[in-house]
Enzyme design. Structure first.
Site, PDB file in Angstrom:
ATOM      1  N   HIS A  80       0.843  -1.199   0.000  1.00  9.19           N
ATOM      2  CA  HIS A  80       0.000   0.000   0.000  1.00  9.19           C
ATOM      3  C   HIS A  80       0.878   1.250   0.000  1.00  9.19           C
ATOM      4  O   HIS A  80       0.696   2.159  -0.810  1.00  9.19           O
ATOM      5  CB  HIS A  80      -0.923  -0.005   1.218  1.00  9.19           C
ATOM      6  CG  HIS A  80      -1.529   1.339   1.542  1.00  9.19           C
ATOM      7  ND1 HIS A  80      -2.515   1.909   0.781  1.00  9.19           N
ATOM      8  CD2 HIS A  80      -1.266   2.221   2.532  1.00  9.19           C
ATOM      9  CE1 HIS A  80      -2.842   3.091   1.290  1.00  9.19           C
ATOM     10  NE2 HIS A  80      -2.094   3.303   2.357  1.00  9.19           N
ATOM     11  N   ASP A 109       7.605  22.512 -25.518  1.00  7.67           N
ATOM     12  CA  ASP A 109       7.546  21.144 -24.996  1.00  7.67           C
ATOM     13  C   ASP A 109       8.572  21.044 -23.873  1.00  7.67           C
ATOM     14  O   ASP A 109       9.207  22.029 -23.521  1.00  7.67           O
ATOM     15  CB  ASP A 109       7.871  20.117 -26.106  1.00  7.67           C
ATOM     16  CG  ASP A 109       7.268  18.745 -25.802  1.00  7.67           C
ATOM     17  OD1 ASP A 109       7.479  18.245 -24.678  1.00  7.67           O
ATOM     18  OD2 ASP A 109       6.565  18.189 -26.670  1.00  7.67           O
ATOM     19  N   TRP A 145       7.349  -0.339   4.172  1.00  8.55           N
ATOM     20  CA  TRP A 145       7.929   0.333   3.004  1.00  8.55           C
ATOM     21  C   TRP A 145       9.338   0.829   3.303  1.00  8.55           C
ATOM     22  O   TRP A 145      10.118   1.089   2.404  1.00  8.55           O
ATOM     23  CB  TRP A 145       7.044   1.488   2.543  1.00  8.55           C
ATOM     24  CG  TRP A 145       7.216   2.759   3.297  1.00  8.55           C
ATOM     25  CD1 TRP A 145       6.794   3.014   4.573  1.00  8.55           C
ATOM     26  CD2 TRP A 145       7.891   3.945   2.848  1.00  8.55           C
ATOM     27  NE1 TRP A 145       7.151   4.291   4.934  1.00  8.55           N
ATOM     28  CE2 TRP A 145       7.823   4.890   3.890  1.00  8.55           C
ATOM     29  CE3 TRP A 145       8.522   4.308   1.663  1.00  8.55           C
ATOM     30  CZ2 TRP A 145       8.373   6.160   3.804  1.00  8.55           C
ATOM     31  CZ3 TRP A 145       9.077   5.594   1.580  1.00  8.55           C
ATOM     32  CH2 TRP A 145       9.003   6.496   2.638  1.00  8.55           C
ATOM     33  N   SER A 172      13.240   6.394 -13.057  1.00 12.94           N
ATOM     34  CA  SER A 172      12.173   7.137 -13.719  1.00 12.94           C
ATOM     35  C   SER A 172      12.056   8.546 -13.150  1.00 12.94           C
ATOM     36  O   SER A 172      11.997   9.530 -13.892  1.00 12.94           O
ATOM     37  CB  SER A 172      10.860   6.367 -13.570  1.00 12.94           C
ATOM     38  OG  SER A 172       9.767   7.231 -13.709  1.00 12.94           O
ATOM     39  N   SER A 173      12.057   8.649 -11.821  1.00 14.24           N
ATOM     40  CA  SER A 173      11.836   9.987 -11.267  1.00 14.24           C
ATOM     41  C   SER A 173      13.086  10.853 -11.401  1.00 14.24           C
ATOM     42  O   SER A 173      12.973  12.067 -11.536  1.00 14.24           O
ATOM     43  CB  SER A 173      11.352   9.914  -9.820  1.00 14.24           C
ATOM     44  OG  SER A 173      12.186   9.091  -9.070  1.00 14.24           O
ATOM     45  N   HIS A 256      13.279  11.448   4.436  1.00 16.05           N
ATOM     46  CA  HIS A 256      12.698  12.726   4.821  1.00 16.05           C
ATOM     47  C   HIS A 256      12.543  13.682   3.649  1.00 16.05           C
ATOM     48  O   HIS A 256      11.458  14.214   3.447  1.00 16.05           O
ATOM     49  CB  HIS A 256      13.367  13.396   6.011  1.00 16.05           C
ATOM     50  CG  HIS A 256      12.496  14.509   6.467  1.00 16.05           C
ATOM     51  ND1 HIS A 256      11.393  14.302   7.260  1.00 16.05           N
ATOM     52  CD2 HIS A 256      12.435  15.803   6.089  1.00 16.05           C
ATOM     53  CE1 HIS A 256      10.734  15.431   7.388  1.00 16.05           C
ATOM     54  NE2 HIS A 256      11.335  16.361   6.679  1.00 16.05           N
ATOM     55  N   GLU A 258      12.012  12.859   0.766  1.00 15.61           N
ATOM     56  CA  GLU A 258      10.897  12.281   0.016  1.00 15.61           C
ATOM     57  C   GLU A 258       9.560  12.888   0.449  1.00 15.61           C
ATOM     58  O   GLU A 258       8.666  13.128  -0.368  1.00 15.61           O
ATOM     59  CB  GLU A 258      10.884  10.757   0.209  1.00 15.61           C
ATOM     60  CG  GLU A 258       9.689  10.032  -0.387  1.00 15.61           C
ATOM     61  CD  GLU A 258       9.612  10.101  -1.908  1.00 15.61           C
ATOM     62  OE1 GLU A 258      10.661  10.338  -2.547  1.00 15.61           O
ATOM     63  OE2 GLU A 258       8.517   9.912  -2.451  1.00 15.61           O
ATOM     64  N   TYR A 260       9.042  15.847   1.326  1.00 15.09           N
ATOM     65  CA  TYR A 260       8.896  17.150   0.674  1.00 15.09           C
ATOM     66  C   TYR A 260       8.827  17.013  -0.832  1.00 15.09           C
ATOM     67  O   TYR A 260       8.236  17.852  -1.516  1.00 15.09           O
ATOM     68  CB  TYR A 260      10.007  18.092   1.143  1.00 15.09           C
ATOM     69  CG  TYR A 260       9.775  18.410   2.592  1.00 15.09           C
ATOM     70  CD1 TYR A 260       8.803  19.324   2.945  1.00 15.09           C
ATOM     71  CD2 TYR A 260      10.420  17.704   3.589  1.00 15.09           C
ATOM     72  CE1 TYR A 260       8.503  19.567   4.265  1.00 15.09           C
ATOM     73  CE2 TYR A 260      10.124  17.931   4.919  1.00 15.09           C
ATOM     74  CZ  TYR A 260       9.164  18.867   5.254  1.00 15.09           C
ATOM     75  OH  TYR A 260       8.858  19.079   6.562  1.00 15.09           O
ATOM     76  N   SER A 271      -0.542  27.291  -4.495  1.00 11.64           N
ATOM     77  CA  SER A 271      -0.130  28.676  -4.732  1.00 11.64           C
ATOM     78  C   SER A 271      -0.641  29.219  -6.065  1.00 11.64           C
ATOM     79  O   SER A 271      -0.605  30.425  -6.293  1.00 11.64           O
ATOM     80  CB  SER A 271       1.397  28.794  -4.692  1.00 11.64           C
ATOM     81  OG  SER A 271       1.889  28.339  -3.452  1.00 11.64           O
ATOM     82  N   HIS A 305      15.061  12.292  12.868  1.00 15.76           N
ATOM     83  CA  HIS A 305      13.878  12.429  13.729  1.00 15.76           C
ATOM     84  C   HIS A 305      12.946  11.236  13.553  1.00 15.76           C
ATOM     85  O   HIS A 305      11.997  11.086  14.308  1.00 15.76           O
ATOM     86  CB  HIS A 305      13.147  13.753  13.493  1.00 15.76           C
ATOM     87  CG  HIS A 305      12.582  13.930  12.121  1.00 15.76           C
ATOM     88  ND1 HIS A 305      12.387  15.151  11.550  1.00 15.76           N
ATOM     89  CD2 HIS A 305      12.165  13.044  11.199  1.00 15.76           C
ATOM     90  CE1 HIS A 305      11.878  15.009  10.350  1.00 15.76           C
ATOM     91  NE2 HIS A 305      11.731  13.741  10.113  1.00 15.76           N
ATOM     92  N   HIS A 306      13.213  10.400  12.539  1.00 14.95           N
ATOM     93  CA  HIS A 306      12.442   9.168  12.384  1.00 14.95           C
ATOM     94  C   HIS A 306      13.016   8.045  13.241  1.00 14.95           C
ATOM     95  O   HIS A 306      12.512   6.935  13.221  1.00 14.95           O
ATOM     96  CB  HIS A 306      12.447   8.723  10.926  1.00 14.95           C
ATOM     97  CG  HIS A 306      11.796   9.715  10.012  1.00 14.95           C
ATOM     98  ND1 HIS A 306      10.483   9.600   9.625  1.00 14.95           N
ATOM     99  CD2 HIS A 306      12.256  10.838   9.445  1.00 14.95           C
ATOM    100  CE1 HIS A 306      10.184  10.617   8.829  1.00 14.95           C
ATOM    101  NE2 HIS A 306      11.233  11.387   8.708  1.00 14.95           N
ATOM    102  N   THR A 331       7.451  26.598   6.949  1.00 12.25           N
ATOM    103  CA  THR A 331       6.130  26.035   6.674  1.00 12.25           C
ATOM    104  C   THR A 331       5.055  26.996   7.159  1.00 12.25           C
ATOM    105  O   THR A 331       4.034  27.200   6.486  1.00 12.25           O
ATOM    106  CB  THR A 331       5.972  24.665   7.355  1.00 12.25           C
ATOM    107  OG1 THR A 331       7.128  23.888   7.060  1.00 12.25           O
ATOM    108  CG2 THR A 331       4.748  23.940   6.852  1.00 12.25           C
ATOM    109  N   LYS A 334       4.534  29.717   4.699  1.00 15.38           N
ATOM    110  CA  LYS A 334       3.675  29.281   3.596  1.00 15.38           C
ATOM    111  C   LYS A 334       2.201  29.438   3.965  1.00 15.38           C
ATOM    112  O   LYS A 334       1.406  30.039   3.244  1.00 15.38           O
ATOM    113  CB  LYS A 334       3.946  27.799   3.296  1.00 15.38           C
ATOM    114  CG  LYS A 334       5.271  27.558   2.651  1.00 15.38           C
ATOM    115  CD  LYS A 334       5.027  27.208   1.214  1.00 15.38           C
ATOM    116  CE  LYS A 334       6.249  27.403   0.372  1.00 15.38           C
ATOM    117  NZ  LYS A 334       5.958  27.505  -1.033  1.00 15.38           N
ATOM    118  N   ARG A 453       1.571   0.928  15.461  1.00 16.10           N
ATOM    119  CA  ARG A 453       1.207   0.810  14.050  1.00 16.10           C
ATOM    120  C   ARG A 453       1.617  -0.565  13.530  1.00 16.10           C
ATOM    121  O   ARG A 453       2.318  -1.318  14.197  1.00 16.10           O
ATOM    122  CB  ARG A 453       1.874   1.927  13.235  1.00 16.10           C
ATOM    123  CG  ARG A 453       3.379   1.876  13.262  1.00 16.10           C
ATOM    124  CD  ARG A 453       3.995   3.114  12.646  1.00 16.10           C
ATOM    125  NE  ARG A 453       3.897   3.095  11.192  1.00 16.10           N
ATOM    126  CZ  ARG A 453       4.763   3.713  10.370  1.00 16.10           C
ATOM    127  NH1 ARG A 453       5.778   4.383  10.875  1.00 16.10           N
ATOM    128  NH2 ARG A 453       4.620   3.669   9.071  1.00 16.10           N
TER     129      ARG A 453
HETATM  130 CU   LIG Z   1      10.991  13.206   8.306  1.00 11.68          CU
END
Ligand SMILES: [Cu+2]
Ligand SMILES: [Cu+2]
Lengths: 529, 271
Positions: A80, A109, A145, A172-173, A256, A258, A260, A271, A305-306, A331, A334, A453
């Site tokens: 998932h 293009d 994941w 790809s990315s 991390h 990722e 953002y 925006s 922090h993870h 943040t 924003k 979790r």
């Molecule tokens: Cu993080």
């Protein structure tokens, strides 16, 4: 060879027959075609990932094991997440980038059209490889994941497949990002300086750099898993002199940013949308650019922090706590600037604006819980509990996904040439908003009450909130069928004809070309004063 | 316009019902205050940041709602022309920075206390494995395995036909609980035998990863007697959800008695 009046690609040569039609999409190098491919693919994958989520929520409907074995449950949570992150959300924003960046900067293009074709066509195969692992002995990846060793090395046949899939998805990315950077740097219309670019281009430019920094690190981490498993290395095996915690550092150095990579393009869309429906220019454009850059920079130095519970030295914990808290400042800028954009504006509430407002409220809730998680001593309680699940889903679903919906409704008239069904759009918004909160808000309480979790079954005191959450998830999934229907209707040309600029307050080059946008736009660059 | 208000009211009603019914049932909505010397401090930190977020939220959401209600085109609002306001921007960059500093100071103080494992009076080595815990009271010579209790284990099988509600402390009970004395600084040396696990007892505010090849330290001083339950918090394979932790906090005398009874080299299910 024909052209049809209602076709999105009016003016382009369309071969007849199934095979030529397939080959047209397989070989296309047109940014609008590739944008459409990305968006269609991501919508399909949203439902694949959603189906897995439904299995999870069905099993968690009540205490006891009713539907699947724990090992299958773990496969569901793992795939998932991988599908939603890499095959649904990221490709959705790549689709927006392809469709809109050339039109927003007045380019004909993308800069590297063939690379563009390849970036997309790697995706279905990579994702196919990942999903095929369900049919291997031992099933799909089940170690989460995050793929932490040593557990991930117990996985069996799916390990090399999922690692190769991650490599392809990363490739790809990265290629898409190279293309976006080259396009934005070289193909802006004369007079469009960087600081005149629409915000969406800015957020994608910064995202593209983040992808190029972060993705190879993930590729490195999973390659080390591969060699640990098959070639006798022990990067992450303590028994062989390696270090299982090192994997977590490497993974989150990717992981991390990722976060953002996923949310910044949504910031860009918001925006664009909020000023359009406030009939007022974006407040503090320069500050928004700097805030985005600051968030991107900080995202590279907060990864641990993870991992507050892995037993880092005190100094390390303090550094990562403080650097993480700093992210709240840009943040906040924003959120305040979006609010200030609406301030003394002239607001209307068409579906894109509704989703943008939903984003604004609920992303902020996710931001608050993020700030809470940054406080290391409190994180010892939140970590790996449902509080975290609630937090990141608030950022990803009413955050990133609502951002994508806002963008889809905003630009659908430009893509299809007709106005989508406004009434159904509003229904889609309200149902999604009610159900997303019903799904994820109670999970805060579950986490605080002590529910970990990634468990397939739980103690009975968690039953009521879990049932609420499951009802929300079923409703949310069903509500998305409405979106599919709205899009199909618009693509088939059912609806009021869209003006070149269907939104009164919208600004930007994309609204200077006809609706639907012809297959080729800005062959002669516009001049911006 | 009315329809929108109606839909919004309906949404609010759903949320309101959700929260009111939540208040009536005996659901836990918040982090436990806990039963150790540190846990109330972490709880206070949690409440502090929660209130800070709530106050900022009231301000920010209030401004958003005010804008949505007031500056509407259908009310004849004319858009202003301003694109920035340096003073406002400086203010809403500086004030959050000050708030963050005010939060960071107590957080750092608590963190320093949590990391101070000196002067412990009892040391227990905790080893996570697939799927249970092994406890080794190093100086007392008590060691034993701790597994999910028999009733839960039967009820948690796929379509077992046993109602989990009929099992006392379903999934939160073990055969051999950890026993510790009250008002004693207990140091845990946490490690793992195979994959990652994490030892978490919410009432103690202790969560520490169990990592093969590492020995992590954690400590707690329980301030009241009783039985406290937790679970493994790091995904460790298929039975990750089925390796609970139970800690019995007893008086010093009861603890000494328990040690005397169990200091023998073996105990149920150990080897
Ligand atoms: Cu993080
Ligand atoms: Cu576990």
């Amino acid at each position: 060879m024909s052209t049809t009046a209602i076709d999105v690609h009016a003016g382009h040569h369309h071969p007849k027959g199934v095979w030529p039609w397939i080959m047209r999409w397989v070989t296309t190098t047109n940014h609008k075609d590739i944008g459409t491919l990305y968006l269609t693919f991501s919508l399909v994958m949203l439902f694949v990932g959603g189906a897995l989520a439904w299995v999870i929520r069905a099993e968690l409907w009540e205490p006891g094991m009713q539907f699947v074995q724990p090992h299958v449950f773990n496969q569901m949570t793992t795939v998932h997440a991988l599908v939603m992150v890499f095959a649904a959300i990221m490709p959705a924003f790549a689709g927006f980038a392809n469709w809109m960046i050339p039109m927003l900067i007045g380019a004909p293009d993308m800069a590297l059209p063939r690379l563009n074709n390849w970036s997309f066509w790697l995706l279905p195969f990579a994702t196919g490889l990942l999903i095929l692992t369900f049919f291997l002995p031992g099933g799909a990846p089940a170690a989460g994941w995050t793929m932490y060793p040593p557990l991930v090395l117990q996985q069996g046949a799916s390990l090399p497949f999922s690692i190769f899939a991650v490599h392809l998805l990363g490739l790809s990315s990265i290629m898409a990002s190279i293309n976006i950077i080259v396009t934005i740097m070289n193909m802006r219309a004369p007079g469009m300086s960087l600081m005149k670019m629409p915000m969406f281009c800015w957020t994608w430019l910064i995202t593209a750099y983040l992808i190029i920094i972060a993705m190879p690190v993930l590729a490195g981490a999973v390659t080390m898993l591969l060699t640990d498993q098959f070639f006798g290395t022990s990067f992450f095996s303590a028994a062989g002199g390696g270090d299982p915690v090192m994997y977590q550092h490497i993974f989150w150095f990717f992981g991390h940013p990722e976060v953002y990579i996923i949310i910044l393009p949504a910031f860009g869309i918001i925006s664009q949308v909020i000023p359009a429906f406030s009939r007022k220019p974006l407040f503090g454009y320069a500050a928004m650019v700097y805030a985005t850059a600051a968030i991107a920079f900080l995202s590279l130095i907060v990864w641990a922090h993870h991992m507050f519970t892995v037993g880092m030295p005190l100094g390390g914990q303090l550094f990562f706590m403080l650097s993480t808290m700093l992210i709240a400042i840009p943040t906040g800028v924003k959120v305040f600037n979006w609010t200030a954009t609406m301030w003394r504006g002239s607001l209307t509430f068409e579906t894109p604006m509704l989703f943008a407002l939903g984003f604004l409220f609920m992303f902020t809730i996710g931001g608050f819980s993020g700030l809470m998680l940054a406080i290391a001593p409190a994180d010892f309680q939140y970590h790996d509990s449902y509080f975290v699940v609630a937090h990141f889903h608030y950022v990803l679903v009413p955050g990133a996904l609502f951002g994508a919906f806002a963008g889809a409704y905003y630009w659908l008239p430009k893509w299809t040439g007709v106005m989508y069904d406004e009434k159904l759009g509003r229904w889609h918004f309200w149902l999604s908003t009610i159900f997303v909160n019903l799904t994820f808000f109670p999970q805060h309480f579950l986490g605080l009450a002590g529910m970990p979790r990634r468990i397939p079954d739980y103690a009975v005191q968690f039953a009521d909130f879990n049932m609420m959450s499951s009802i929300g998830a079923f409703g949310f999934g069903a509500a998305q069928l409405l979106f599919v229907w709205i899009v199909i209707k618009a693509v088939r040309g059912k609806g009021e004809k869209a003006a070149d600029k269907p939104w009164e307050g919208a600004e930007g080059l994309e609204w200077t070309v006809p609706s639907p946008a012809p297959h080729h736009t800005f062959d002669t660059p516009p001049v911006i004063k | 316009m009315n329809r929108k208000v109606g839909a919004f009211a309906a949404a609010l009603a759903v949320l309101a019902v959700t929260f009111c019914s939540a208040a009536w049932a005996d659901w836990t909505l918040n982090m436990p205050r806990g039963v150790t010397t540190i846990s109330p401090e972490i709880y206070r930190l949690h409440m502090l940041i929660l209130w800070v977020c709530t106050v900022i939220g009231v301000g920010v959401f209030g401004a958003m709602i005010y804008a949505i209600v007031t500056f509407r085109k259908d009310k004849g609002a004319q858009p202003a022309k301003f694109t920035h306001n340096t003073k406002a921007e400086v203010i809403w960059t500086t004030i959050p920075a000050l708030i963050l500093i005010a939060l960071a100071i107590p957080a750092a103080e608590t963190l320093v206390k949590i990391e101070d494992t000196r002067d412990s009076e009892l040391t227990i080595k905790v080893t996570g494995f697939q799927w249970g815990w092994h406890y080794d009271y190093i100086d007392e010579g008590v060691r034993f395995y701790s597994f999910l209790d028999r009733e839960s284990n039967a009820a948690r099988r796929l379509r077992s036909g046993i109602d989990p509600r009929s099992v006392e402390n379903y999934l939160l009970n073990v055969d051999n609980p950890v026993v510790v004395p009250v008002d004693t600084k207990v140091r845990l040396l946490i490690t793992a035998a195979d994959v990652l696990h994490a030892w978490w007892v919410p009432q103690f505010a202790v969560k520490k990863d169990a990592i093969p090849g590492y020995v992590n330290e954690a400590w707690f001083t329980a301030t009241q007697t009783g039985t406290f339950r937790g679970q493994c918090a790091e995904l460790c394979g298929m039975d990750h959800g089925f390796m609970p932790i139970v800690v019995k906090v007893v008086t010093r005398e009861e603890f000494d008695e328990w040690v005397a009874e169990n200091a023998a080299p073996t105990m149920t299910r150990s080897n």
